[in-house]
Design a protein around this motif. Sequence first.
Motif, PDB file in Angstrom:
ATOM      1  N   SER A   1       0.948  -1.110  -0.013  1.00 60.86           N
ATOM      2  CA  SER A   1       0.033  -0.096   0.082  1.00 60.86           C
ATOM      3  C   SER A   1       0.717   1.243   0.042  1.00 60.86           C
ATOM      4  O   SER A   1       0.506   2.160  -0.752  1.00 60.86           O
ATOM      5  CB  SER A   1      -0.891   0.095   1.246  1.00 60.86           C
TER       6      SER A   1
ATOM      7  N   GLN B   1      -5.893  -0.053  -4.025  1.00 66.96           N
ATOM      8  CA  GLN B   1      -7.054  -0.470  -3.580  1.00 66.96           C
ATOM      9  C   GLN B   1      -7.166  -1.717  -2.768  1.00 66.96           C
ATOM     10  O   GLN B   1      -7.618  -2.095  -1.674  1.00 66.96           O
ATOM     11  CB  GLN B   1      -8.364  -0.444  -4.598  1.00 66.96           C
ATOM     12  N   ILE B   2      -6.465  -2.745  -3.636  1.00 64.37           N
ATOM     13  CA  ILE B   2      -6.678  -4.213  -2.964  1.00 64.37           C
ATOM     14  C   ILE B   2      -5.568  -4.336  -2.130  1.00 64.37           C
ATOM     15  O   ILE B   2      -5.926  -4.828  -0.999  1.00 64.37           O
ATOM     16  CB  ILE B   2      -6.241  -5.337  -4.466  1.00 64.37           C
TER      17      ILE B   2
ATOM     18  N   ALA C   1      -4.666  -1.965  -0.056  1.00 65.94           N
ATOM     19  CA  ALA C   1      -5.104  -1.552   1.352  1.00 65.94           C
ATOM     20  C   ALA C   1      -6.359  -2.408   2.222  1.00 65.94           C
ATOM     21  O   ALA C   1      -6.435  -2.374   3.226  1.00 65.94           O
ATOM     22  CB  ALA C   1      -5.934  -0.249   1.042  1.00 65.94           C
ATOM     23  N   GLY C   2      -7.000  -2.802   1.178  1.00 69.44           N
ATOM     24  CA  GLY C   2      -7.968  -3.952   1.670  1.00 69.44           C
ATOM     25  C   GLY C   2      -7.619  -5.030   2.352  1.00 69.44           C
ATOM     26  O   GLY C   2      -8.065  -5.555   3.285  1.00 69.44           O
ATOM     27  N   VAL C   3      -6.503  -5.634   1.791  1.00 71.37           N
ATOM     28  CA  VAL C   3      -5.749  -6.736   2.432  1.00 71.37           C
ATOM     29  C   VAL C   3      -5.409  -6.464   3.914  1.00 71.37           C
ATOM     30  O   VAL C   3      -5.451  -7.031   4.816  1.00 71.37           O
ATOM     31  CB  VAL C   3      -4.750  -7.258   1.517  1.00 71.37           C
ATOM     32  N   TRP C   4      -4.582  -5.123   3.699  1.00 71.27           N
ATOM     33  CA  TRP C   4      -4.063  -4.617   4.872  1.00 71.27           C
ATOM     34  C   TRP C   4      -5.116  -4.379   6.122  1.00 71.27           C
ATOM     35  O   TRP C   4      -4.884  -4.825   7.176  1.00 71.27           O
ATOM     36  CB  TRP C   4      -3.479  -3.402   4.800  1.00 71.27           C
ATOM     37  N   THR C   5      -6.282  -3.619   5.697  1.00 75.38           N
ATOM     38  CA  THR C   5      -7.209  -3.671   6.713  1.00 75.38           C
ATOM     39  C   THR C   5      -7.851  -4.879   7.318  1.00 75.38           C
ATOM     40  O   THR C   5      -8.025  -5.011   8.375  1.00 75.38           O
ATOM     41  CB  THR C   5      -8.243  -2.662   6.029  1.00 75.38           C
ATOM     42  N   ALA C   6      -8.070  -5.555   6.537  1.00 79.03           N
ATOM     43  CA  ALA C   6      -8.845  -7.066   6.806  1.00 79.03           C
ATOM     44  C   ALA C   6      -7.646  -7.985   7.747  1.00 79.03           C
ATOM     45  O   ALA C   6      -8.333  -8.369   8.910  1.00 79.03           O
ATOM     46  CB  ALA C   6      -9.340  -7.827   5.791  1.00 79.03           C
TER      47      ALA C   6
END
Length: 94
Positions: free
Chosen positions: A38, A69-70, A72-77
Amino acid sequence: MMLGAAPFEQIHLSFPGFDVAVTTTVLTVTANAGSMVSAGALVHLLFLHAVPARRARSIAQGFELRVLQIAAGVWTASAAGWWCSRRSMRTELR
């Protein structure tokens, strides 16, 4: 008192358990990788991407934005899953 130390020794040997250790490790590695990707995608998108001055206010949908976007989503989850697994370990300690 009549059971002796046997029940406590079993708790000591099995806590936190193999599944908790593996899950926490996988989520930590995934969160670290997601954060690095990210950050790299953000730096590339904001500073290294050549965009004319009149189009600088908007970012067109492209490969770099999709990677950001991908990642950041993986990082958040994975960070949320890691936090929940760490919290459940603390709850079990009490």
